[in-house]
Design an enzyme around this catalytic site. Sequence first.
Site, short mmCIF file in Angstrom:
data_model
loop_
_atom_site.label_atom_id
_atom_site.label_comp_id
_atom_site.label_asym_id
_atom_site.label_seq_id
_atom_site.Cartn_x
_atom_site.Cartn_y
_atom_site.Cartn_z
N TRP A 275 20.03 34.18 -14.72
CA TRP A 275 19.13 34.24 -16.09
C TRP A 275 20.41 33.77 -17.18
O TRP A 275 20.08 33.44 -18.12
CB TRP A 275 18.40 35.22 -16.51
CG TRP A 275 19.10 36.31 -16.75
CD1 TRP A 275 19.40 37.32 -15.93
CD2 TRP A 275 19.30 37.06 -18.23
NE1 TRP A 275 20.21 38.41 -16.47
CE2 TRP A 275 20.12 38.38 -18.06
CE3 TRP A 275 19.15 36.50 -19.43
CZ2 TRP A 275 20.53 39.10 -18.87
CZ3 TRP A 275 19.39 37.54 -20.50
CH2 TRP A 275 20.21 38.90 -20.24
N ASP A 276 21.63 33.80 -16.93
CA ASP A 276 22.79 33.59 -17.64
C ASP A 276 22.73 31.95 -18.04
O ASP A 276 23.02 31.64 -19.31
CB ASP A 276 24.12 33.49 -16.64
CG ASP A 276 24.32 34.80 -16.06
OD1 ASP A 276 23.40 35.70 -16.03
OD2 ASP A 276 25.54 34.92 -15.83
N GLU B 198 21.81 47.04 -17.27
CA GLU B 198 21.41 47.40 -15.51
C GLU B 198 21.93 48.88 -15.47
O GLU B 198 21.90 49.28 -14.20
CB GLU B 198 22.18 46.44 -14.74
CG GLU B 198 21.46 44.89 -14.80
CD GLU B 198 22.15 44.05 -13.82
OE1 GLU B 198 23.45 44.14 -14.12
OE2 GLU B 198 21.49 43.09 -13.41
N LYS C 197 25.29 49.21 -20.51
CA LYS C 197 26.28 48.14 -20.02
C LYS C 197 26.36 46.90 -20.70
O LYS C 197 27.45 46.22 -20.91
CB LYS C 197 25.87 47.60 -18.67
CG LYS C 197 26.74 46.60 -17.89
CD LYS C 197 25.87 46.14 -16.51
CE LYS C 197 26.57 44.99 -15.66
NZ LYS C 197 25.62 44.45 -14.75
N GLN C 198 25.24 46.34 -21.22
CA GLN C 198 25.25 45.20 -21.96
C GLN C 198 24.08 44.87 -22.71
O GLN C 198 22.99 45.84 -22.66
CB GLN C 198 25.36 43.88 -21.29
CG GLN C 198 24.14 43.59 -20.57
CD GLN C 198 24.15 42.33 -19.53
OE1 GLN C 198 24.36 42.45 -18.45
NE2 GLN C 198 23.84 41.25 -20.43
#
EC number: 2.4.1.8
Lengths: 766, 766
Positions: B357-358, B488, B600-601
């Site tokens: 999905w990047d 994640e 994480k992000q």
Amino acid sequence: MKQYLKHDEWKVIEDKFHPEFNEITESIFSLGNGRMGQRANFEETYTGKTLQGNYVAGVYYPDKTRVGWWKNGYPEYFAKVLNAANWIGIDIEIEGVKVDLHQATMHDFYRELNMKEGFLHRKCDISLANGKRLKIESLRFNSMADDESGAISYSITPINFSGPIQIKAFIDGDIQNKDSNYNEKFWDQVKVNASENQSFVWSKTKKTHFEVITGQEVQIYQVGQKVDHLAEFETKEKYSALTYNVKVLENETTTVLKYAVNLSSENYSTSEFEIKLSQYLSKITSKGFDQMLQEQALAWAKKWDSNDIVIEGDVAAQQGIRFNIFQLNQTYTGKDDRLNIGPKGFTGEKYGGSTYWDTEAYCIPFYLSTAPSQVAKNLLIYRWKQLDKAIENAQKLGFDQGAALYPMVTMNGEECHNEWEITFEEIHRNGAIAYAIKDYVQYTDDKQHLLDYGWDVLIAIARFWKQRVNWSENLQKYVMLGVTGPNEYENNVNNNWYTNYLAVWCLKYVQEVYQEISELYPKEANLKFEKGQFSVTELAEFEHIVQHMYFPRDEKRGVYLQQDGFLDKIIASVDHIPAHQRPINQHWSWDRILRSCYIKQADVLQGMYFFESDFTLEEIERNYNFYEPLTVHESSLSPCVHSILAAKLGKEDKSYEFYTRAARLDLDDYNNDTEDGCHITSMAGTWMSIIKGFSGQSVQNNLLHLAPFLPKQWKSYRFKINFRQDHLEIEVNREGVKVQNLANHDTEIVIHDKKYQIVANSTINL
Amino acid sequence: MKQYLKHDEWKVIEDKFHPEFNEITESIFSLGNGRMGQRANFEETYTGKTLQGNYVAGVYYPDKTRVGWWKNGYPEYFAKVLNAANWIGIDIEIEGVKVDLHQATMHDFYRELNMKEGFLHRKCDISLANGKRLKIESLRFNSMADDESGAISYSITPINFSGPIQIKAFIDGDIQNKDSNYNEKFWDQVKVNASENQSFVWSKTKKTHFEVITGQEVQIYQVGQKVDHLAEFETKEKYSALTYNVKVLENETTTVLKYAVNLSSENYSTSEFEIKLSQYLSKITSKGFDQMLQEQALAWAKKWDSNDIVIEGDVAAQQGIRFNIFQLNQTYTGKDDRLNIGPKGFTGEKYGGSTYWDTEAYCIPFYLSTAPSQVAKNLLIYRWKQLDKAIENAQKLGFDQGAALYPMVTMNGEECHNEWEITFEEIHRNGAIAYAIKDYVQYTDDKQHLLDYGWDVLIAIARFWKQRVNWSENLQKYVMLGVTGPNEYENNVNNNWYTNYLAVWCLKYVQEVYQEISELYPKEANLKFEKGQFSVTELAEFEHIVQHMYFPRDEKRGVYLQQDGFLDKIIASVDHIPAHQRPINQHWSWDRILRSCYIKQADVLQGMYFFESDFTLEEIERNYNFYEPLTVHESSLSPCVHSILAAKLGKEDKSYEFYTRAARLDLDDYNNDTEDGCHITSMAGTWMSIIKGFSGQSVQNNLLHLAPFLPKQWKSYRFKINFRQDHLEIEVNREGVKVQNLANHDTEIVIHDKKYQIVANSTINL
């Protein structure tokens, strides 16, 4: 579901060869004596479907972990009980044609597992490709009396010929585990040897350096007379054989007696391996096959005397329960506190022969009731001896100060499993290990155990729970995040009721045990506390958690919630799943299973089974009525708990229905997976269904309680119970309940909540 | 963090050989042209640390899944872009000693990646074991103009000898993927051939049957003159070579020109492979190396004209951003709608070169702004072409009626990934794919796209969300259970706010698009609706979900909750983690990470970035202030979103700090993992930090908006933007903002919320 095996009260019988089911039969007809065991492979070469399997208890290999995506904290290895040297091998060759039941024409075939006397018996009548017809009869057992040995009587009777035949009795150590992760071979050869009538293979596991010497001595009999044939010796890599070229006569029987011994470096110094092997072989050969077989029957008679459940009026059920009891006794005899109970026992490789929480939750009650207390105690000591590893394991996951997390799967105390949602999160196993201590002490009244072993384990487990919960500012309660309960169809949930309940119970129980041992053994207990750097302020911390733990609950329904958010699911009973989608674990993607409300095995109900007396009958019934319809029972460990609770709730038909789901699981290959091995640990669950379910056995206030009912499909059932000093036989029949006090002292028992005195050596009828 | 590469505005320079970092350098100095690419391996044999890598876009192999514990629904295969034939090989042998930089004594070494003109240049001065000293100079590129070809100029100048040398130019197709799951080789040979000055290796992938022919033509020059040397031909399994035995003179240069071509069965009929290869080689050799190099510089000049970001006052930052832009353009050129952007581009094997999905979340904005709209459009068409597979994928997971779940990782549309918590649960990817359609249409105003492609994808995704949510009787809301968000470090959670928000947005957007295409293209739209069995009642169902979706929220703090139960965690900012435990994904066990509050992000913040205009600045700030301190940014995709939001919130220093975290990620090997390949998709994030962050670019109501600030570390920065018909150059410097309208028409732009008119070909200064 398959029904090719005959129903019989004491035997499992295959009266026509089913090569298509051969691997299943090999599992079911497995033999073991707690120390060694093997699948029911044929002695001869067999080129059809077969899974060779020979196992030596306690000898394992750390197989390198195979995983798709590594997660921090995974163990490097999965320790597996090894497939070991095959000692049953007897190859027959007649005029250049090898006997191979896969190639031969089969005129007649019969094999039976004789559970009463503990042997495997086979007869067949075959023709080879060259027209030679012969009968073969073999009888073998793994000796209970001399539990590092086995013996085979293997007979050949030519039907339509006389002439020379070649008999090759061999030990083959060139073995590979079927479920090896990287197709490695786990054994190295140390030495092979063959000499007059004896040969051996001495092997050593890679990495772990366990050594096992497997030897044979062979005798040949013709017309009932021992023949002094000279063998040809053969050795090659990991293999040794004795070959006899014998002349056989039409209709006359030639018998090979093969005595085999398996010694492990766990029990012998390897410097004495050869001499000990030779001595052991001498010992058993001088006993001789017939005496060994008699001793075997005797050993089993003794087992059955204390273990048997006699069911009248239902042969299938009788066979089922005896098969379960038989396999449990073949797997674990309780002599060695380094051993435990693998989910497949000695019947297959799956699950690596390792220890799971099954032992504590399902197996210990069986051994407590049916065997001397040392047997169950040794299972507890096994965990106690692995406490340091459990503390190390917890340290790897970030815990400290002596907190212990016992592994999900283990051999030597180190974690083997590698699915994060189980390895790291199915931590309720810790609670089951604590529970087993309570179970044992309650049953045996062996309080000394709490001082000697129990406290060490309990305080370390309590320390784990203390660190594993956290204070939720939001709820103003302690919560336990990111766990997986017994119902593995939910992963990484918050506040699994069962786990929270177990944790709180542990934190209470450790306080109780503290009081108990402080009072009973003040001096020794204090030494223990000091050594473990224990301070009583810890108890206050435990108590704070006990007082402020959060339990998910639905007030409207009056049920505990399996976990946070359970009621956000679509709640619909199992009958809403189309039949062709069952079992869901074979038809639904994993996420769909997780999102659904469907339960693999008892979870809240497992807790209510463990802590029955904490709940009113109404509470249990509300929870049972809510959860049971959502349960798919896709674990063989599920039905027994439901059977017991259903019995408790007076739902006798339901209780019986659950019992039947697991009772013949392997005999009928219900789940199409018996070829991998039998479900040994769930067999204990089947036993529990009858004893804790139908007969309602429990221990309350130091008294044995019963609340029996008779399933309407049966005429009666009867069993014995060891409880502390008591020895009772209970029979439940259409007239009522008969309890016989077999001991030389009076005793008390509670039946259907009423207390009865039973005079020594007398019987009461109710 | 490593700093062995020199800072330079247009080049990446290694001016002293660092064999210890060679694999890192190989990644950083990688070359590509969108169609093929390769790591910066040496042409000669190199026996030191190296990871050979040559890749042909779109050619992949389904590698059998490796997993520890199988979960229902896992794909059988992971499709991987293959390591393909090595076409750069030139071996030099001098009196029996092979040139090998690992063995040779190095007197001087220099290599540069020339980003301005798109080539790799190396010079070295070495002595061999036999005392021969020589200089080597090589220059190579993958041609942008002829994108199935590359060329190498490779020169040797003897320093202390004259005499015969052997030059072997080869194609080696005997290649193995380093990350092959079962050490399989993925290629079979079809044919190898060598003839006068040309040779080829023609290979075919197993299973997928992609064919690739890789050919070379070689010319030898001495003292500037082409020499008509006859080559010795050599072919062996998957290998072909042309060997020239040449006499070299001290201080005179011998040059090998190697022209190479890679043709794939994706673009050519294999029956014409040989003739097309030969024609292609003729075409480029007749152009000649110098002209090819000029065309390469020209092609890159054109790229840079639209792509460059010029930073004054910070060479490291300048080099960093150009490196990122350079690699993005090397990876994807947008000519072919079957191709996409692997996380490592052509710089390594990791992540299989597959689509994540990047692409939609990070890369599309880059290509939208810097390239003709067809480039981004092709990325959308890629997904549209894979819609059937996405519908199939959803069916495998139990969805129906045309619901689509795009795979987490894919090559040809089939799911490749096999971690249940990601494969099945990280479904927000579906939303990002829908979002990219909106992003594209908003940016380009290409409404026709909605009719031609967008609707099909959007309705299928909307149908997925509709089936994926469920009505919670408990909450009287729709909920979404069992998902994993962009963060994640949480798995299998309920009601991930970001996913719920995206789902609702999709369900609104599909209604909007329905209106839009119904009005603009009534006839065509109706045909489409009929064909897709769409009925307007579906829209009402969507709207019901939109109206009744549940969003976890903390009223007290005024923040959205990442998921249910987030506040039951211990909330403590990242500075509470001891430094030696960072990054936590290398120091904490997975369960500990999951239980922690650490992110994480960007997750909630990712949503606020996507849907900025749905929230007030205060809301964004509250959420930013809550979540940013909990974020460990252990994904290279994290800092950019924070950088953009920080800019929006006026936190300019923070915004710059986040920018610097990712800008030189690979150049400085920040995460110690550049040896596996460069972080291609996060490079687009770095670009976003400047364009969407520092310059505040957005599109609102069909107008381009800017809200620029100048990081105080810089003197100025300058870049161009394509927006619809507009072509603008923006410069932000200490005086203010200068916007130049490069087009021949007037335009409007909004800067810091104020609208400005800019006359054609004129500049405004603010």
